[in-house]
Design a protein around this motif. Structure first.
Motif, PDB file in Angstrom:
ATOM      1  N   CYS A  52       2.546  21.923   9.112  1.00 18.77           N
ATOM      2  CA  CYS A  52       3.013  19.751   9.579  1.00 18.77           C
ATOM      3  C   CYS A  52       0.988  19.821   9.657  1.00 18.77           C
ATOM      4  O   CYS A  52       0.015  20.410   9.746  1.00 18.77           O
ATOM      5  N   CYS A  53       1.307  18.961   9.774  1.00 17.60           N
ATOM      6  CA  CYS A  53       0.281  17.451  10.303  1.00 17.60           C
ATOM      7  C   CYS A  53      -0.195  17.390  11.652  1.00 17.60           C
ATOM      8  O   CYS A  53       1.381  16.373  11.895  1.00 17.60           O
ATOM      9  N   HIS A  54      -0.846  17.696  11.917  1.00 17.23           N
ATOM     10  CA  HIS A  54      -0.791  17.850  14.010  1.00 17.23           C
ATOM     11  C   HIS A  54      -1.065  16.299  14.046  1.00 17.23           C
ATOM     12  O   HIS A  54      -1.725  15.360  13.252  1.00 17.23           O
ATOM     13  N   GLU A  55      -0.651  15.846  15.390  1.00 15.92           N
ATOM     14  CA  GLU A  55      -0.971  14.469  16.122  1.00 15.92           C
ATOM     15  C   GLU A  55      -0.432  13.240  14.908  1.00 15.92           C
ATOM     16  O   GLU A  55      -0.943  12.702  14.939  1.00 15.92           O
ATOM     17  N   GLY A  56       1.082  14.083  13.998  1.00 18.68           N
ATOM     18  CA  GLY A  56       0.947  12.853  13.415  1.00 18.68           C
ATOM     19  C   GLY A  56       1.351  11.150  14.470  1.00 18.68           C
ATOM     20  O   GLY A  56       1.644  10.157  13.966  1.00 18.68           O
ATOM     21  N   ARG A  57       1.783  11.212  15.432  1.00 23.35           N
ATOM     22  CA  ARG A  57       1.437   9.961  16.313  1.00 23.35           C
ATOM     23  C   ARG A  57       1.044   8.874  15.541  1.00 23.35           C
ATOM     24  O   ARG A  57       1.006   7.664  15.633  1.00 23.35           O
ATOM     25  N   ARG A  58      -0.346   9.518  15.356  1.00 22.64           N
ATOM     26  CA  ARG A  58      -1.129   8.509  15.586  1.00 22.64           C
ATOM     27  C   ARG A  58      -1.280   7.902  14.020  1.00 22.64           C
ATOM     28  O   ARG A  58      -1.652   6.505  14.613  1.00 22.64           O
ATOM     29  N   LEU A  59      -0.887   8.758  13.122  1.00 25.36           N
ATOM     30  CA  LEU A  59      -0.506   7.906  12.117  1.00 25.36           C
ATOM     31  C   LEU A  59       0.808   7.230  11.739  1.00 25.36           C
ATOM     32  O   LEU A  59       0.588   5.719  11.590  1.00 25.36           O
ATOM     33  N   ALA A 118       0.656  -1.187   0.170  1.00 27.16           N
ATOM     34  CA  ALA A 118       0.393   0.479   0.139  1.00 27.16           C
ATOM     35  C   ALA A 118       0.621   1.333   0.322  1.00 27.16           C
ATOM     36  O   ALA A 118       1.426   1.106   0.371  1.00 27.16           O
ATOM     37  N   ILE A 119       0.555   2.331  -0.910  1.00 22.92           N
ATOM     38  CA  ILE A 119       0.770   3.461  -0.464  1.00 22.92           C
ATOM     39  C   ILE A 119      -0.196   4.309  -0.171  1.00 22.92           C
ATOM     40  O   ILE A 119      -1.093   4.795  -0.227  1.00 22.92           O
ATOM     41  N   ILE A 120       0.311   5.419   0.958  1.00 28.09           N
ATOM     42  CA  ILE A 120      -0.438   5.861   2.010  1.00 28.09           C
ATOM     43  C   ILE A 120      -0.281   7.715   1.140  1.00 28.09           C
ATOM     44  O   ILE A 120       0.607   8.081   1.560  1.00 28.09           O
ATOM     45  N   MET A 121      -1.313   8.357   0.449  1.00 36.47           N
ATOM     46  CA  MET A 121      -1.568  10.195  -0.173  1.00 36.47           C
ATOM     47  C   MET A 121      -2.280  10.427   1.356  1.00 36.47           C
ATOM     48  O   MET A 121      -3.333  10.326   1.816  1.00 36.47           O
ATOM     49  N   MET A 122      -1.472  11.824   1.035  1.00 35.09           N
ATOM     50  CA  MET A 122      -2.047  12.800   2.165  1.00 35.09           C
ATOM     51  C   MET A 122      -1.295  14.098   2.063  1.00 35.09           C
ATOM     52  O   MET A 122      -0.534  14.307   1.552  1.00 35.09           O
ATOM     53  N   HIS A 123      -1.667  14.807   2.451  1.00 27.83           N
ATOM     54  CA  HIS A 123      -1.125  16.662   2.491  1.00 27.83           C
ATOM     55  C   HIS A 123      -0.065  16.969   3.075  1.00 27.83           C
ATOM     56  O   HIS A 123       0.778  16.969   2.515  1.00 27.83           O
ATOM     57  N   GLN A 124       0.046  17.086   4.322  1.00 25.39           N
ATOM     58  CA  GLN A 124       0.483  18.834   4.857  1.00 25.39           C
ATOM     59  C   GLN A 124       2.091  17.080   5.454  1.00 25.39           C
ATOM     60  O   GLN A 124       1.392  15.478   5.602  1.00 25.39           O
ATOM     61  N   PRO A 125       2.914  17.340   6.054  1.00 23.65           N
ATOM     62  CA  PRO A 125       3.630  16.622   6.619  1.00 23.65           C
ATOM     63  C   PRO A 125       3.509  16.139   7.916  1.00 23.65           C
ATOM     64  O   PRO A 125       3.812  17.221   8.832  1.00 23.65           O
ATOM     65  N   PRO A 126       3.839  15.412   8.701  1.00 18.56           N
ATOM     66  CA  PRO A 126       2.873  14.676  10.104  1.00 18.56           C
ATOM     67  C   PRO A 126       4.675  14.678  10.656  1.00 18.56           C
ATOM     68  O   PRO A 126       4.711  14.246  11.271  1.00 18.56           O
ATOM     69  N   PHE A 127       5.593  15.456  10.780  1.00 12.53           N
ATOM     70  CA  PHE A 127       6.652  15.982  11.083  1.00 12.53           C
ATOM     71  C   PHE A 127       7.143  16.783  11.424  1.00 12.53           C
ATOM     72  O   PHE A 127       6.683  17.675  10.212  1.00 12.53           O
TER      73      PHE A 127
END
Length: 169
Positions: free
Chosen positions: A74-81, A54-63
């Motif tokens: 950034c993308c907040h709560e990247g730890r969830r991902l 699988a490839i997951i696509m998203m917009h903002q960086p979670p780091f």
């Protein structure tokens, strides 16, 4: 009537690799959020075919990019991902944009990469007092190629006319 709420999606029927779109945007804001609903949705989707690439696509960086004016977006709560993805070794890559720079980072037991810009590139300034800036750099894109033998190979491809070809020795 326009759809409200996140626009997550899965493409399951075009080849061996699942393409998963994870909508992390917050309407009207530049940063994103991995909320509990998005994390649960992704977990459920990955659990349906845990061994399928699988490839997951998203917009903002979670780091943290360590470019101060980019980290505000950034993308907040990247730890969830990261927690969800770490449970599924078949996730070959997380790909995303938004920051107009190529970046590569180990994330949630996989590799996360950002796409370069096809327009203006955000200046790579990592000082805490850096002022936002952009430059016209050679545009580019990422080409992802999957085979059963190698898994996913990602190529950084500049866009433009360049001298060559030259003999290869």
């Amino acid at each position: 009537m326009p759809k409200s709420g996140p626009t997550h999606f899965v493409i399951d029927d075009h080849g061996p690799v699942r393409i998963i779109g994870l909508d992390v945007k917050i309407p009207g804001l530049h940063h994103g959020l991995i909320d509990e609903g998005a994390a649960n949705w992704l977990d459920n989707v990955l659990a349906q075919a845990p061994d399928r690439p699988a490839i997951i696509m998203m917009h903002q960086p979670p780091f943290a990019t360590h470019v101060p004016y980019l980290d505000a977006y950034c993308c907040h709560e990247g730890r969830r991902l990261a927690e969800v993805v770490s449970r599924y070794p078949a996730v070959e890559r997380i790909v995303r944009g938004h920051v107009h720079r190529f970046m590569l980072v180990r994330f949630g037991e996989t590799v996360l990469c950002t796409a370069p810009s096809t327009t203006a590139a955000i200046a790579l300034q990592m000082r805490p007092d850096a002022q936002p800036a952009s430059y016209i750099e050679p545009p580019g894109f990422l080409l992802h190629h999957w085979t059963e033998e190698t898994g996913l190979v990602t190529h950084l491809v500049p866009i433009g006319s360049f001298p060559g070809p030259y003999t290869f020795a």
